[in-house]
Design an enzyme around this catalytic site. Structure first.
Site, short mmCIF file in Angstrom:
data_model
loop_
_atom_site.label_atom_id
_atom_site.label_comp_id
_atom_site.label_asym_id
_atom_site.label_seq_id
_atom_site.Cartn_x
_atom_site.Cartn_y
_atom_site.Cartn_z
CB ALA A 102 -0.92 0.01 1.21
CG PHE A 103 -0.48 5.48 -0.28
CD1 PHE A 103 0.04 6.63 0.31
CD2 PHE A 103 -1.77 5.10 0.06
CE1 PHE A 103 -0.71 7.37 1.21
CE2 PHE A 103 -2.52 5.83 0.96
CZ PHE A 103 -1.99 6.96 1.54
CE LYS A 104 -2.80 4.86 5.35
NZ LYS A 104 -3.74 4.38 4.31
CG ASP A 105 4.54 -0.29 2.34
OD1 ASP A 105 4.34 -0.49 3.56
OD2 ASP A 105 4.19 -1.11 1.47
#
Ligand SMILES: *Cc1c(COP(=O)(O)O)cnc(C)c1O
Length: 431
Positions: A102-105
């Site tokens: 997910a982009f939160k990485d």
């Protein structure tokens, strides 16, 4: 520090102008890429890290020196965004190739490495407390795994996160501890807040947070907007970015990049029925309200925490905000229809959050006002397999790094939702 001592959010005080940097990096990239992609001499990884370094020097210096910036960037990004052109007017910016898909990485990884560097240089250690309703905890846990001088304690509501999410929180071990709270997500969040306000606890431990309002997560999220502009040789002018939004951290990071000189035509704030920002853009009134559950559940937010930052950026003036931001609201039915249509048109499965972005983009394209839209694809479809299957009849595979978690053993510590229990636990293990 996550929050300022007065309870407000930190926000950059200055706006360095980097438009020349962006332009010259694009020129340089064009020269090294030749006429076709296989003639390219610069890898995606080299380009992304170069952008991350150049921007970080200008934002973090002189407090953080250049060699430290270089180490932080190198350790943070062994994954990159992937820009996938679909047709003349539409492309996807896939942000799910990191460790938790997910982009939160991007934000979590940069924050973890920056914190480790700062703590090392000051010879200090810290305990990070995170309350999670699902995905954030997983990205944070993975990013901080094995970092020196840092312990992470995650509070999650027992029985109220998905099986996959629980595996992501409870199977890592090392410096990651999962507390399984007998209560709701709100209980978890309240406990974390109470712990931050508890003087005796703070006198004994260096407590800190890693939630999405932390600037250390926001700044690195600007890098992929810049990467999209530089690496997409199709387009020279400003493009329109569609951002599937909940707390509006992702969109705010794009607006920061635009403030620093990135050519952007417009940002489309795509939400599910939790549409307080689209409503604000339409009516000029900000009316937070309790969130409603939807298929794109990482965007079920009724009072987006980064709205405060957007207000500051646009001088608290809705007309100024309207020049750059346009809101679209997408229902669950439209989300399912969008996944199906996307698969039919492009042969690619997308997750429900990305589908919200697709439906919003399509509406705008039909009006014929914008030329080129980049949709931020925020999660791997395999993380939402059931919903994708419901829409398309096809079950996407779980990505490899998540699939392997399924066999690992869950380890959590059950706890009642009382501050006393949390305090005793923290003092016993981390003092
Ligand atoms: C967190 C999340 C979002 C929303 O991002 P914000 O920065 O909170 O607006 C969208 N999609 C996915 C998959 C997410 O995990």
């Amino acid at each position: 520090m996550g929050l300022a001592p007065d309870g407000g959010l930190y926000h950059p005080a200055s706006k360095p102008n980097m438009s020349e940097l962006f332009f010259s990096l694009k020129e340089e990239f064009r020269k090294t890429s030749g006429d076709t992609l296989d003639k390219r001499t610069v890898s995606d990884m080299e380009l992304f890290r170069r952008i991350a370094r150049e921007v970080s020097y200008r934002i973090l210096g002189p407090e953080i020196d250049n060699p430290t910036v270089e180490r932080i960037v190198k350790k943070s990004f062994d994954f990159t965004p992937v820009h996938r052109r679909l047709d003349e007017r539409l492309s996807l910016l896939e942000l799910f190739h990191g460790p938790t898909c997910a982009f939160k990485d991007f934000g979590a990884s940069f924050l973890a490495n920056a914190m480790e560097e700062l703590l090392e240089s000051r010879n200090e250690s810290a305990v990070i407390l995170v309350a999670t309703s699902g995905d954030t905890g997983g990205a944070v846990a993975r990013a901080f795994l094995g970092k020196k001088r840092i312990d992470v304690v995650i509070l999650y509501p027992s029985g109220r996160v998905s099986y996959l999410q629980e595996k992501q929180l409870t199977t890592l071990g090392q410096n990651i501890t999962a507390l399984e709270i007998k209560g709701s997500f709100d209980d978890c969040q309240r406990l974390v807040k109470e712990a931050f306000l508890d003087d005796s606890l703070n006198a004994s431990l260096n407590l800190t947070s890693a939630n999405s309002i932390n600037l250390g997560r926001l700044i690195p999220q600007s890098f992929y907007y810049i990467y999209s502009y530089i690496s997409d040789t199709h387009s020279n002018e400003g493009v329109t970015f569609t951002v599937p939004s909940g707390n509006f951290g992702n969109l705010t990071a794009g607006v920061l990049a635009w403030e620093w000189g990135l050519p952007v035509e417009k940002f489309i704030a795509a939400t599910n029925v939790n549409d307080v920002v689209p409503q604000y853009l339409e009516e000029g009134l900000f009316k937070p309200r309790p969130s409603v559950e939807t298929l794109s559940n990482a965007m079920d937010v009724g009072n987006p925490s980064n709205f405060e930052r957007l207000r500051v950026i646009f001088d608290d003036n809705v007309d100024k905000m309207r020049v750059m931001l346009h809101g679209e609201r997408v229902t669950d039915e439209e989300t399912l229809e969008g996944m199906k249509e996307f698969y039919k048109n492009y042969g690619i499965l997308i997750d429900p959050h990305t589908a919200v972005g697709y439906v919003a983009s399509n509406r705008i394209l039909k009006l014929g006002k914008v030329r080129d839209i980049v949709i931020l694809s925020t999660a791997h479809p395999g993380k939402f397999g059931e919903t994708v299957e419901e829409a398309t009849g096809i079950r996407p595979e779980l990505p490899e790094n998540l699939g392997s978690l399924m066999e690992r053993e869950k380890k959590s510590i059950p706890m009642e939702p009382h501050l006393k229990d949390l305090r005793d636990f923290l003092l016993k293990h981390f003092r």
